[in-house]
Design a protein around this motif. Structure first.
Motif, PDB file in Angstrom:
ATOM      1  N   SER A 623      -0.644  81.133 -29.988  1.00  0.00           N
ATOM      2  CA  SER A 623      -0.014  82.457 -29.995  1.00  0.00           C
ATOM      3  C   SER A 623       0.300  82.934 -31.406  1.00  0.00           C
ATOM      4  O   SER A 623       0.630  84.105 -31.605  1.00  0.00           O
ATOM      5  CB  SER A 623       1.271  82.424 -29.167  1.00  0.00           C
ATOM      6  OG  SER A 623       2.223  81.548 -29.749  1.00  0.00           O
ATOM      7  N   LYS A 624       0.183  82.060 -32.388  1.00  0.00           N
ATOM      8  CA  LYS A 624       0.488  82.425 -33.761  1.00  0.00           C
ATOM      9  C   LYS A 624      -0.763  82.475 -34.648  1.00  0.00           C
ATOM     10  O   LYS A 624      -0.649  82.463 -35.875  1.00  0.00           O
ATOM     11  CB  LYS A 624       1.491  81.427 -34.349  1.00  0.00           C
ATOM     12  CG  LYS A 624       2.825  81.409 -33.598  1.00  0.00           C
ATOM     13  CD  LYS A 624       3.797  80.407 -34.196  1.00  0.00           C
ATOM     14  CE  LYS A 624       5.115  80.384 -33.424  1.00  0.00           C
ATOM     15  NZ  LYS A 624       6.073  79.395 -33.971  1.00  0.00           N
ATOM     16  N   TYR A 625      -1.946  82.503 -34.037  1.00  0.00           N
ATOM     17  CA  TYR A 625      -3.175  82.633 -34.818  1.00  0.00           C
ATOM     18  C   TYR A 625      -3.197  83.989 -35.528  1.00  0.00           C
ATOM     19  O   TYR A 625      -2.827  85.015 -34.955  1.00  0.00           O
ATOM     20  CB  TYR A 625      -4.407  82.534 -33.921  1.00  0.00           C
ATOM     21  CG  TYR A 625      -4.710  81.157 -33.370  1.00  0.00           C
ATOM     22  CD1 TYR A 625      -4.108  80.020 -33.891  1.00  0.00           C
ATOM     23  CD2 TYR A 625      -5.618  80.996 -32.320  1.00  0.00           C
ATOM     24  CE1 TYR A 625      -4.389  78.767 -33.383  1.00  0.00           C
ATOM     25  CE2 TYR A 625      -5.905  79.751 -31.803  1.00  0.00           C
ATOM     26  CZ  TYR A 625      -5.279  78.631 -32.342  1.00  0.00           C
ATOM     27  OH  TYR A 625      -5.558  77.390 -31.834  1.00  0.00           O
ATOM     28  N   THR A 626      -3.630  83.965 -36.772  1.00  0.00           N
ATOM     29  CA  THR A 626      -3.884  85.203 -37.520  1.00  0.00           C
ATOM     30  C   THR A 626      -5.279  85.117 -38.110  1.00  0.00           C
ATOM     31  O   THR A 626      -5.747  84.045 -38.481  1.00  0.00           O
ATOM     32  CB  THR A 626      -2.857  85.400 -38.641  1.00  0.00           C
ATOM     33  OG1 THR A 626      -2.876  84.253 -39.512  1.00  0.00           O
ATOM     34  CG2 THR A 626      -1.461  85.590 -38.077  1.00  0.00           C
ATOM     35  N   TYR A 627      -5.954  86.295 -38.184  1.00  0.00           N
ATOM     36  CA  TYR A 627      -7.333  86.328 -38.629  1.00  0.00           C
ATOM     37  C   TYR A 627      -7.478  87.311 -39.779  1.00  0.00           C
ATOM     38  O   TYR A 627      -6.679  88.245 -39.937  1.00  0.00           O
ATOM     39  CB  TYR A 627      -8.270  86.748 -37.482  1.00  0.00           C
ATOM     40  CG  TYR A 627      -8.253  85.811 -36.308  1.00  0.00           C
ATOM     41  CD1 TYR A 627      -9.118  84.740 -36.238  1.00  0.00           C
ATOM     42  CD2 TYR A 627      -7.362  86.015 -35.253  1.00  0.00           C
ATOM     43  CE1 TYR A 627      -9.113  83.882 -35.148  1.00  0.00           C
ATOM     44  CE2 TYR A 627      -7.337  85.161 -34.157  1.00  0.00           C
ATOM     45  CZ  TYR A 627      -8.216  84.091 -34.113  1.00  0.00           C
ATOM     46  OH  TYR A 627      -8.208  83.254 -33.041  1.00  0.00           O
ATOM     47  N   GLU A 628      -8.496  87.101 -40.596  1.00  0.00           N
ATOM     48  CA  GLU A 628      -8.847  88.068 -41.622  1.00  0.00           C
ATOM     49  C   GLU A 628      -9.464  89.290 -40.950  1.00  0.00           C
ATOM     50  O   GLU A 628      -9.816  89.257 -39.766  1.00  0.00           O
ATOM     51  CB  GLU A 628      -9.831  87.451 -42.622  1.00  0.00           C
ATOM     52  CG  GLU A 628      -9.238  86.280 -43.406  1.00  0.00           C
ATOM     53  CD  GLU A 628     -10.258  85.681 -44.362  1.00  0.00           C
ATOM     54  OE1 GLU A 628     -11.434  86.106 -44.279  1.00  0.00           O
ATOM     55  OE2 GLU A 628      -9.872  84.812 -45.154  1.00  0.00           O
TER      56      GLU A 628
END
Length: 947
Positions: A623-628
Motif C-alpha cells: 500500500s506504500k509503493y511509489t513509482y516514477e
C-alpha cells in the motif's frame, strides 16, 4: 530282547508309557489325575511350604507336568479329557490357593503358567467363568501385593502378559466382561467420607481387580509397561459398550492415579538445567565458535546426563500414554473426567507453578521449565490436551461449556467426581495462583530479554514450536496481529523481483567462493517442504470437494473455548515479539550459535504460516509503493487504428502486464525494520572485512572446514580454482560437496525429538554456492509458476556508495588489502614448510583475537587488533606466535597490513574472530533461506500479481 521288541513294534527308544499316554486320551487323563492327586497330597501334608524346600520343589514339578499335559493336549485332536476334567472339577481353585500361600516364586510362576494355559486353550469357556476369574485374580492380586514376596522381572512380565491376554479377549468379546467386572451396589456413604476419600474415588478395587492390577504397572519400562498400558487402553475402550463400566471408571480413581503419576514423574525432573553436549560429541559448528561447556553442579543438571535423559523419556512416554488413552476412549464422560484431572492436578498444581517460580538468576530453572514445556508441546498431538495446556497457560478467556453426556446417570457421576475434585483442591490450596496476572506470554517476553544466552535460546525454541505447530493459539497472545478483511493491495511482480534482488544482493555481500546456485535451489526445495507441511497450509493447499468444509486438525478439540479457525492476518509494526526478535538480531555476530540458530528458526516459523501475510513486516507494504512518472507507451499503429474488440482487450492486457512489471522506488525509510536490520548486519560484515586481515581467506577456510566435517567420504577436497579461470569452468568441473552444516539442527539440539528443517548453517542442507558472473546474484529459476530473474531496472541502492568500500555487486566482495593480491600471486607456488607454518600461525593469531560489534570510528578511539610485532619467531607471554618480518615478507605479506583493526568497541561484548566467521556463514544461509521462502510463498499461495 526288550530292545528288539520295541524295534519290531515300531516304538521309539523313549519310555514306552509317555508317548502312548500322550496319544491315548484315556491314558493321558489317567496320568493327569495322578499328577493332580500327587500335588494335593504333597500340599496337604506340608504345613509350611516356605520352610520345606523338598515339598516345594515336588509341587513345582507337579504343576509343571500338569501344564505340559494340558498344553500338549490342546494341540491334539479332540477329545480333550484333561481340559474337561480341569473345568468340571475346578482344579484351578486349589491350584490358585496353593500358589497364593506358597510364597515360593517357582510355584507362583508355574501356577501363573497353568492359568495361562487354560485360557490359551480357548475351551470350556474359562474366561467366561466367574469362579475361574475370581480364583485367578485372587492369585494375581495377592502375589503382586505389598505383603507378597518380591517377584523377579520375568515372573512379573508373565503376570502382566496374562492380564493383557484377558483384556484382549474382553476387547474381542465384550460379553465376557461380567466375569471380570461386577459393580456391586452399595449404600451411599459419601457423608462419612472426607474430601480426600471422595477425591480418590468412590468405587472399590474388588469390583474390577484386573483394572487396578494393570494400573500398578503402567509406569514400568519395557515389556511389562507396554503390556500394562495396552491392556488398560483395551479396558477403557470397552467402556463404550457397558454403561456400568463407564460409570464405574468415571467415579473410580483412574483419573486421579494417572494425573498424580504424571505429576510424580514431572517432579523427578531436575529443577535446574543447562543445555550441553556429551564430551567428544560437540558439533563442529560449536567447536568452531566460542562455545564453552556450562557449569554442572549437584543442583544444576546437564541435558547430556544419561540420568536426566532417562527421566525425561519416562515422563514423555507417560504423557504420550495419556494421549493414547484419550484416543482409545470412546466415552465422552470418561474422556472429560480424565481431562479435568489433567488440568487441575497437573497443569494448575504442577506445571504452571513451576513456570511461575522459575528464575533466571538461580542457575537454570528458567531453562529447565521452558525446555520441559517445549518437549511437552512437541510430544503431544491430541487437540484436547494441547488446548488445555495453551488455553490455561496463555490465559485465554473461558467460554460457556457445552452440555455433556447423553445418559443422565453417567453425567451425574461425572458431576459428583468434578465436585469432589474441586472440594479436594480447595482444601489443599491456600493461594489461588492463576495465569490471569502472569501468563506464558509474560514469561516468554521476560526470558527473551534475559542476559543468559541459554535462557534466550531455550525461549526462542519454545516460541518456534508454538508458531510452527500451534499458530492459531499465538495469533492473539504471543503476536499482535491485524486481521485482513479484504484483499487490499497485493505485491506486484515488479516489486517481487526487486525484493528478491535485494535479499540476494545482501547474501552476495557476505562473499564466498561457492556454488550459490545449488545452495539456493536446496533452500527453495526445503522451503517448499516447510510450507506444505505447516498445519495452516492444509486448508489452503488441499483440494476441496464442492460443498465440503475442511477443518484444521487442531479445531477438532471437543472442549469449548478453542480458538476459531485462523484467518488471513499480518503482524502490526508495534508487535513486541517482532521488536524483540529484531533486537536479538541486531547483536547477531556476538550472539551464541545456539541463540542465532534458534532466532532464525523462530523467524522462519513466523513467516511459514500461509495465513500470515509477510508484507509490511518482512517485506515492504504494497500500500506504500511509489513509482516514477510513467513513461509514454509506444502504441502499435495498427492496434491504434483497429477497432476490433479483441485487439482492444489485448492492448488493455498488455498495458496491465506492463503496469505490474513496474519497479517501485526503493525507499530505505519505508523498509521494514527486519530488512533494515539485515542490511545493517551485512554492513557490519564489510566493516569486519576492511579491518580484519585475511578476512575472506579465513571465511573461505571456515566454509571448507564445515564441508569437510560433514562429508561422508574421505575424498580429499580439490584445490581452489585460480582467479584467472572462468567461473563457468569452475562451476562445471567442481564436484558437488555437502555443506558442513548437514543435520545441524539434530546435532545442535539432539533433545528435540521431532524432525527439524533440513540441513545447513540454519538447519537446512546446503551445497557450495557461486553467484552469477553477471550480477553477483544466483540466477533464479523456479518450477512453481514464478520466474524471478534479476532485474536491472532501478536496483536497490547499496549502503556504501563510495568506491572505497567493496561493492556487494562484485562477484567476490574481497577486501582491497594487499594481502589479497599477494596471496593470489602465490597460488600454485610451492612454499617452504617453515613459511607455511608461519602463515598458519598468523591465521591462528587472527582467529583467536577478540573483537566486538563494529561501531562508528568517530565514537571511540581505535584499539589495535592483532598486535603482530616485528621480531623473531617466538612465543610471547600470552602464548601467541610472533612472526618475524622476513618470514612475512617471504610469503608476500607486509607487516603493516596485519598491525591493526579499528573495530573494537569499549565496554561491548567481545568474541573471537573465529566466532564471528561462523556467525557470518549462518547469516548468509539465513538470508538465502528467507529469499527462498519469499519466492516459494509467492508461487504456492499466489501472493504476487502479474496482471
Amino acid at each position: 530282547m526288550d530292545f528288539w521288541s520295541r524295534l519290531i513294534a515300531g516304538t521309539s527308544l523313549a519310555p514306552g508309557g509317555n508317548k502312548g499316554a500322550s496319544n491315548n486320551p484315556e491314558k493321558r487323563l489317567a496320568r493327569f489325575k495322578r499328577e493332580y492327586s500327587s500335588l494335593l497330597t504333597t500340599w496337604r501334608g506340608t504345613p509350611n511350604l516356605a520352610k520345606d524346600a523338598d515339598a516345594a520343589e515336588k509341587i513345582q514339578q507337579s504343576l509343571q507336568d500338569l501344564t505340559t499335559i494340558l498344553s500338549d493336549e490342546s494341540r491334539r485332536p479332540l477329545p480333550h479329557p484333561c481340559i474337561v476334567f480341569a473345568s468340571s472339577k475346578q482344579i484351578y481353585i486349589p491350584i490358585g490357593k496353593i500358589a497364593t500361600i506358597s510364597y515360593h516364586e517357582g510355584i507362583i510362576r508355574e501356577g501363573v503358567g497353568f492359568f495361562a494355559t487354560l485360557i490359551d486353550s480357548e475351551e470350556e469357556n474359562f474366561v467366561e467363568n466367574e469362579a475361574f476369574s475370581k480364583s485367578l485374580m485372587n492369585l494375581l492380586v495377592r502375589i503382586t501385593g505389598a505383603n507378597s514376596i518380591r517377584l523377579s522381572s520375568d515372573t512379573e512380565s508373565e503376570v502382566v502378559e496374562l492380564s493383557f491376554n484377558i483384556t484382549t479377549k474382553i476387547r474381542l468379546d465384550p460379553e465376557i466382561l461380567p466375569a471380570w467386572f461386577t459393580a456391586q451396589a452399595r449404600e451411599d456413604d459419601s457423608d462419612g467420607q472426607d474430601a480426600h476419600e471422595k477425591f480418590t474415588g468412590k468405587t472399590h478395587k474388588e469390583d474390577f481387580p484386573l483394572f487396578y492390577l494393570l494400573i500398578d504397572y503402567i509406569h514400568h519400562e519395557g515389556r511389562v509397561g507396554d503390556f500394562a498400558r495396552t491392556g488398560l487402553l483395551y479396558i477403557i475402550e470397552a467402556a463404550s459398550n457397558s454403561v456400568a463400566l463407564e460409570q464405574w471408571i468415571v467415579e473410580s480413581d483412574l483419573a486421579t492415579l494417572m494425573a498424580t503419576g504424571l505429576g510424580a514423574l514431572y517432579s523427578q525432573l531436575s529443577r535446574k538445567l543447562v543445555i550441553d553436549y556429551p564430551l567428544g560429541q560437540l558439533p563442529p559448528i560449536l567447536a568452531l565458535s566460542d562455545y564453552e561447556h556450562p557449569v554442572e553442579t549437584s543442583e544444576i543438571v546437564s541435558s547430556a546426563s544419561p540420568d536426566f535423559q532417562s527421566h525425561m523419556e519416562t515422563f514423555l512416554s507417560h504423557l504420550v500414554f495419556w494421549q493414547d488413552v484419550l484416543n482409545h476412549c470412546k466415552s465422552v464422560e470418561v474422556k472429560q473426567t480424565l481431562l479435568e484431572h489433567f488440568q487441575v492436578i497437573f497443569l494448575q498444581q504442577l506445571l504452571y507453578p513451576s513456570l511461575l517460580e522459575s528464575s533466571d538468576v538461580d542457575g537454570g530453572s528458567s531453562v529447565a521449565v521452558l525446555t520441559y514445556l517445549r518437549r511437552i508441546l512437541e510430544s503431544l498431538e491430541h487437540p484436547d490436551m494441547i488446548h488445555l495446556i495453551l488455553h490455561y497457560l496463555l490465559a485465554l478467556p473461558d467460554s460457556t461449556p457445552a452440555p455433556s453426556g447423553s445418559r443422565a446417570s453417567i453425567s451425574a457421576a461425572r458431576k459428583r467426581k468434578s465436585l469432589d475434585l474441586a472440594t479436594m483442591m480447595a482444601t489443599h490450596i491456600e493461594v489461588d495462583t492463576t495465569p490471569a496476572l502472569f501468563n506464558l506470554v509474560d514469561l516468554i517476553q521476560t526470558s527473551l530479554k534475559s542476559e543468559s544466552e541459554q535462557t534466550v535460546s531455550t525461549t526462542l525454541q519454545l516460541v518456534s514450536v508454538i508458531l510452527k505447530r500451534h499458530h492459531r493459539y499465538a495469533v492473539t497472545t504471543l503476536l499482535w496481529t491485524s486481521q485482513i478483511l479484504s484483499d487490499g493491495p497485493q505485491r506486484t511482480i515488479g516489486a517481487h523481483d526487486q525484493e528478491m534482488e535485494f535479499l540476494l544482493h545482501l547474501a552476495g555481500g557476505v562473499g564466498g567462493d561457492d556454488n550459490f546456485d545449488d545452495v539456493y535451489e536446496n533452500h527453495v526445495k526445503d522451503s517448499m517442504s516447510t510450507l506444505e507441511s505447516h498445519p495452516c497450509s492444509i486448508p489452503l493447499l488441499a483440494p476441496k470437494a464442492i460443498g465440503s468444509t475442511m477443518k484444521f486438525p487442531g479445531s477438532q478439540a471437543t472442549i469449548p473455548g478453542a480458538p476459531r479457525d485462523i484467518r488471513s492476518h499480518t503482524l502490526r509494526p508495534e508487535d513486541p515479539m517482532l521488536k524483540t526478535l529484531n533486537l536479538i538480531l541486531s547483536t547477531f555476530f556476538t550472539n551464541s550459535l545456539e541463540t542465532n540458530l534458534s532466532l532464525t528458526g523462530a523467524i522462519v516459523d513466523l513467516a511459514a504460516c500461509g495465513f500470515m501475510r509477510i508484507d509490511g513486516w518482512l517485506l515492504p507494504d504494497p500500500s506504500k509503493y511509489t513509482y516514477e512518472d510513467e513513461e509514454a507507451e509506444i502504441e502499435d499503429p495498427y492496434l491504434i487504428n483497429s477497432g476490433d474488440a479483441i485487439d482492444i482487450e489485448e492492448r488493455a492486457q498488455v498495458k496491465a502486464l506492463r503496469k505490474m512489471r513496474r519497479t517501485p522506488i526503493w525507499n530505505a525509510s519505508r523498509l521494514p525494520a527486519f530488512l533494515t536490520q539485515l542490511e545493517a548486519l551485512v554492513d557490519q560484515i564489510q566493516e569486519y572485512r576492511a579491518s580484519i586481515p585475511r578476512f575472506d581467506e579465513l571465511l573461505q577456510q571456515r566454509r571448507e572446514a564445515f564441508i569437510a566435517a560433514s562429508s561422508n567420504d574421505a575424498t580429499p577436497m580439490p584445490p581452489r580454482q585460480q582467479p584467472s579461470q572462468s567461473k563457468e569452468s569452475s562451476r562445471s568441473t567442481s564436484p558437488r560437496m555437502r555443506s558442513g552444516f548437514d543435520t545441524l539442527a539434530q546435532r545442535i539440539f539432539p533433545e528435540l525429538g521431532t524432525p527439524s528443517r533440513s540441513n545447513s548453517p540454519r538447519g537446512r542442507r546446503s551445497q557450495d554456492q557461486q553467484r552469477s558472473s553477471n550480477s553477483g546474484f544466483p540466477t533464479l529459476t523456479s518450477g512453481y509458476g514464478l520466474n524471478t530473474p534479476t532485474n536491472g531496472r532501478n536496483p536497490p541502492p547499496t549502503s556504501h556508495p563510495n568506491s572505497d568500500t567493496p561493492s556487494r555487486d562484485s562477484s567476490r566482495a574481497f577486501s582491497p588489502s594487499p594481502l589479497r593480491a599477494d596471496q593470489e600471486t602465490l597460488r600454485g607456488v610451492d612454499i617452504p614448510s617453515s613459511q607455511t607454518a608461519a602463515f598458519a600461525a598468523v591465521d591462528q593469531s587472527i582467529l583467536a583475537r577478540k573483537v566486538s560489534l563494529p561501531i562508528p570510528k568517530a565514537e571511540v578511539a581505535p584499539i589495535p587488533f592483532p598486535n603482530l610485532k616485528a621480531g623473531a619467531t617466538t612465543i610471547d607471554g600470552s602464548g601467541e606466535s610472533i612472526i618475524a618480518d622476513q618470514e612475512l615478507a617471504t610469503i608476500g605479506i607486509k607487516t603493516e597490513d596485519v598491525k591493526s583493526a579499528d573495530i573494537l568497541g569499549a565496554g561491548e561484548k567481545e568474541v573471537t574472530v573465529s566466532h564471528i566467521l561462523t556467525n557470518v556463514l549462518v547469516l548468509q544461509e539465513f538470508i538465502l533461506e528467507i529469499a527462498a521462502l519469499v519466492q516459494v510463498r509467492a508461487g504456492l499461495f499466489g501472493e504476487v500479481r502479474f496482471v
